[in-house]
Design an enzyme around this catalytic site. Structure first.
Site, short mmCIF file in Angstrom:
data_model
loop_
_atom_site.label_atom_id
_atom_site.label_comp_id
_atom_site.label_asym_id
_atom_site.label_seq_id
_atom_site.Cartn_x
_atom_site.Cartn_y
_atom_site.Cartn_z
N SER A 113 0.81 -1.21 0.00
CA SER A 113 0.00 0.00 0.00
C SER A 113 0.85 1.27 0.00
O SER A 113 1.65 1.49 -0.89
CB SER A 113 -0.95 -0.04 1.18
OG SER A 113 -1.87 1.00 1.10
N HIS A 114 0.70 2.05 1.05
CA HIS A 114 1.36 3.36 1.14
C HIS A 114 2.76 3.26 1.74
O HIS A 114 3.41 4.27 1.92
CB HIS A 114 0.49 4.26 2.01
CG HIS A 114 0.10 3.57 3.29
ND1 HIS A 114 -0.85 2.57 3.31
CD2 HIS A 114 0.57 3.67 4.54
CE1 HIS A 114 -0.95 2.09 4.53
NE2 HIS A 114 -0.10 2.74 5.30
N ASP A 277 -2.17 6.56 -3.39
CA ASP A 277 -1.05 5.89 -2.74
C ASP A 277 -0.43 4.82 -3.63
O ASP A 277 -0.77 4.69 -4.81
CB ASP A 277 -1.47 5.31 -1.39
CG ASP A 277 -2.38 4.10 -1.56
OD1 ASP A 277 -3.11 4.04 -2.57
OD2 ASP A 277 -2.34 3.20 -0.69
N ASP A 279 -0.74 1.62 -4.12
CA ASP A 279 -1.56 0.67 -4.87
C ASP A 279 -2.89 1.27 -5.33
O ASP A 279 -3.77 0.53 -5.80
CB ASP A 279 -1.81 -0.59 -4.03
CG ASP A 279 -2.56 -0.29 -2.75
OD1 ASP A 279 -2.39 0.82 -2.21
OD2 ASP A 279 -3.31 -1.16 -2.27
N ASP A 281 -5.49 2.76 -3.76
CA ASP A 281 -6.78 2.69 -3.07
C ASP A 281 -7.03 3.88 -2.14
O ASP A 281 -8.16 4.12 -1.75
CB ASP A 281 -6.98 1.35 -2.34
CG ASP A 281 -5.89 1.05 -1.34
OD1 ASP A 281 -4.95 1.86 -1.21
OD2 ASP A 281 -5.98 -0.02 -0.68
N ARG A 282 -5.97 4.62 -1.79
CA ARG A 282 -6.18 5.78 -0.91
C ARG A 282 -6.30 7.06 -1.73
O ARG A 282 -5.89 7.11 -2.88
CB ARG A 282 -5.01 5.95 0.04
CG ARG A 282 -4.90 4.86 1.06
CD ARG A 282 -3.84 5.18 2.09
NE ARG A 282 -3.90 4.19 3.15
CZ ARG A 282 -3.36 4.32 4.34
NH1 ARG A 282 -2.70 5.42 4.64
NH2 ARG A 282 -3.49 3.38 5.25
N THR A 344 -11.34 -0.98 12.18
CA THR A 344 -10.40 -0.52 11.16
C THR A 344 -10.08 -1.63 10.17
O THR A 344 -9.84 -2.77 10.57
CB THR A 344 -9.12 -0.04 11.85
OG1 THR A 344 -9.46 1.06 12.69
CG2 THR A 344 -8.08 0.39 10.84
N GLU A 364 -10.74 7.14 8.08
CA GLU A 364 -10.01 8.38 8.29
C GLU A 364 -8.62 8.33 7.65
O GLU A 364 -7.98 9.36 7.48
CB GLU A 364 -9.90 8.71 9.78
CG GLU A 364 -9.34 7.60 10.67
CD GLU A 364 -7.90 7.25 10.43
OE1 GLU A 364 -7.11 8.18 10.24
OE2 GLU A 364 -7.58 6.04 10.41
N LYS A 376 -11.26 0.07 -1.14
CA LYS A 376 -11.34 1.51 -1.28
C LYS A 376 -10.71 1.89 -2.62
O LYS A 376 -9.98 1.10 -3.20
CB LYS A 376 -10.66 2.20 -0.11
CG LYS A 376 -9.23 1.79 0.14
CD LYS A 376 -8.79 2.29 1.51
CE LYS A 376 -7.38 1.86 1.82
NZ LYS A 376 -7.29 1.16 3.10
C1 G1P Z 1 -4.03 1.39 8.26
C2 G1P Z 1 -5.21 2.32 8.41
C3 G1P Z 1 -6.48 1.57 8.09
C4 G1P Z 1 -6.39 0.95 6.71
C5 G1P Z 1 -5.14 0.11 6.59
C6 G1P Z 1 -4.93 -0.40 5.18
O1 G1P Z 1 -4.13 0.33 9.17
O2 G1P Z 1 -5.26 2.85 9.70
O3 G1P Z 1 -7.56 2.46 8.19
O4 G1P Z 1 -7.50 0.16 6.45
O5 G1P Z 1 -4.00 0.88 6.95
O6 G1P Z 1 -4.80 0.64 4.26
P1 G1P Z 1 -3.38 0.29 10.57
O7 G1P Z 1 -1.91 0.49 10.29
O8 G1P Z 1 -3.90 1.45 11.36
O9 G1P Z 1 -3.71 -1.03 11.17
ZN ZN Z 2 -3.23 1.36 -0.36
#
Ligand code: G1P
Ligand code: ZN
Length: 543
Positions: A113-114, A277, A279, A281-282, A344, A364, A376
């Site tokens: 992801s990010h 981000d 991948d 999705d954000r 979450t 969030e 997402k």
């Molecule tokens: C984080 C974000 C959560 C999201 C996840 C995947 O997870 O807080 O909202 O779904 O990345 O993108 P966390 O590191 O808080 O468990």
């Molecule tokens: Zn992502």
């Protein structure tokens, strides 16, 4: 082509977190690590024989190697067909769409992801089920169980499959279908949104900057925003994906996408700006002179979604993760639709979307999406915003001001303490747990505590219960503090402190969030003793 059966043994640490299995790339490159997990996916879902899967990733370092391994393992385990994005590329929402559209048995998405990419950064793998969404806790539990008892895996001895050319080839008895990663996704967006109205906006001189952060959305954004909708060339920034995201941190927030925030706050600000981000999705949404928090974005989208063709019938309901601000709840109330508060992680929205109880969902952490896929979707959020702006002829700032004037404003900030020693982070959480029973009735700068608990979720669709989902402290008047440990980090523990306050006084709707929330921030410190537990003076990241 020979099928090899390789002896192996369970490897520690293969428990999936909030979103699949994430580790340092070098860990994934260790002997058997990836192979054990992939075989455990097949074992956890009742085998791969005869099945069709989608496979793709965000193009980060090791994406290409991992895909070749997965293809050879799928073929060895008897899969009928794997659909792969050209070059091994698929954004997470595009993968979700393909899994659904092609009625497959699920898919494997390669991404962290990010998180940054590269040989010394992060890699990840997750399994999505046939609905297109991240596997439920039940399924990830079965996959994890399989990793703890694995003794062998099967893999074909074969040359790399050429993923550069669109078309179908054979790998042993399995078909490998290489598809254009953008085409199906772009077609879906065109069904949901009024492309003509958005194109007219650009034709009228409306300006946009979309920062793809050297990550997967580059080709998607260029094809849709520039080529199809007519945003001038150069509207998409950093649009060529690179395996290490240009050495950056592909997280669309005011810290890691600061140049974009500076741009909208500066003299030559575009009308609209957004980022996505690693991948895809954000999303982060900005307008001239204004940053829209993800929680506010969800609320504004919920209030206006009916202006886009795909949502003109209205929303069945909305859902937000627990730490997400309550802004969308008030919209739901005004629309007389259901609103849900889930733990979450996107996987918790899946049942609500499948059951038709929620149409829009958000977190969030810059995640927004709808029932069009089961992930997402960053570009989707951008297009919905553009569609709404095209119809309302409003600026982002005016739309936001009008929203707050109607519904009130939820001030919101999140403070992250990263790479904290696990023991210290657990001690902070245990300390809070120990105080939960005595907090109600006590008064702090943030107000008198009305409720304090550890969030548990009973899924209204399948009745499953998920416990230990973060500590909530609610105050009279609507202030709220949430503490939870991240489930996506790869080093130590990340403590997330979510801080929220509600304001409906028209004279107080335009403050800086950190200022408006000063009493809430002070109360979080007083109750949790963050500085003493972490040894840190300030959070590493404020979003
Ligand atoms: C984080 C974000 C959560 C999201 C996840 C995947 O997870 O807080 O909202 O779904 O990345 O993108 P966390 O590191 O808080 O468990
Ligand atoms: Zn992502």
């Amino acid at each position: 082509m020979e099928k090899l059966t390789i002896k192996t043994a369970p490897i520690e640490g293969q428990k999936p977190g909030t979103s699949g299995l994430r580790k340092k790339t070098r860990v994934f490159m260790e002997p058997h690590f990836l192979e054990n997990f992939v075989q455990s996916i097949w074992n956890g879902i009742g085998g791969a024989a005869g099945k069709t899967f989608v496979v793709g990733g965000d193009g980060r370092y090791f994406n290409d190697r991992a895909i070749q391994v997965i293809l050879r393992m799928a073929a060895a385990s008897g899969a009928a067909r794997v659909i792969v994005g050209q070059g091994g590329i698929l954004s997470t929402p595009a993968a979700s769409n393909l899994i659904r559209k092609r009625a497959t048995d699920g898919g494997i998405i390669l991404s962290a992801s990010h998180n940054p990419g590269g040989i010394d950064e992060d890699f990840g793998i997750k399994f999505n089920t046939p609905n297109g969404g991240p596997a439920s806790e039940d399924v990830t539990g079965q996959i994890f169980e399989a990793t703890t008892v694995i003794s062998q895996y099967e893999i074909l001895e074969a040359q790399d499959v050429d993923l550069g050319a669109i078309g179908t080839t054979m790998l042993g008895a399995m078909e490998v279908e290489v598809v254009d990663p953008v085409a199906d996704y772009a077609a879906l967006m065109e069904e949901l949104f009024d492309f003509d109205a958005i194109a007219a906006l650009f034709a009228g001189g409306f300006t946009l900057r979309f920062d793809a952060m050297h990550a997967v959305t580059g080709p998607y954004a260029t094809a849709i925003l520039e080529d199809r909708l007519g945003a001038p060339k150069g509207s998409v920034l950093n649009g060529v994906p690179s395996p290490d995201f240009g050495g950056g941190h592909p997280d669309p927030n005011p810290i890691w996408a600061k140049p974009l925030v500076d741009l909208v706050m500066g003299e030559n600000a575009p009308d609209f700006a957004a980022a996505s981000d690693g991948d895809g999705d954000r999303n982060m949404i900005l307008g001239r002179g204004v940053y829209v928090t993800p929680s506010d974005s969800l609320a504004v989208l919920a209030a206006n979604a009916h202006l886009a063709p795909g949502y003109k019938a209205g929303l069945a309901g909305v859902a937000r993760s627990m730490p997400t601000s309550g802004a969308v709840d008030r919209v739901a109330e005004a629309l007389s639709i259901e609103s849900f508060e889930t733990p979450t992680g996107w996987k918790f929205f899946g049942n609500l979307l499948d059951a038709g109880r929620a149409t829009l969902c958000g977190e969030e952490s810059a995640g927004t999406g709808s029932d069009h896929v089961r992930e997402k979707d960053g570009l989707w959020a951008v297009l919905l915003w553009l569609n709404i702006l095209a119809v309302t002829k409003s600026s982002v700032k005016d739309l936001l001001d009008a929203h707050w004037a109607r519904f009130g404003r939820n001030y919101y900030t999140r403070h992250d303490y990263e790479a904290v020693e696990n023991d210290r982070a657990n001690a902070l959480m245990d300390g809070l747990r120990g105080r939960l029973a005595t907090l109600p009735g006590q008064s702090f700068a943030a107000g008198t505590v009305t409720m304090a608990d550890e969030f548990a979720y009973d899924d209204p669709v399948d009745g499953s219960r998920s416990e230990g989902q973060g500590i909530r402290i609610l105050f009279e008047g609507g202030n709220r503090i949430v503490f939870r440990l991240s489930g996506t980090g790869t080093v130590g523990a990340t403590i997330r402190v979510y801080l929220e306050g509600v304001e409906s006084d028209p004279a107080k709707l335009n403050q800086v969030a950190e200022d408006a929330l000063a009493p809430v921030i002070a109360t979080a410190e007083e109750i949790a003793g963050i500085k003493a537990h972490t040894g840190r003076d300030a959070p590493d990241v404020k979003t």
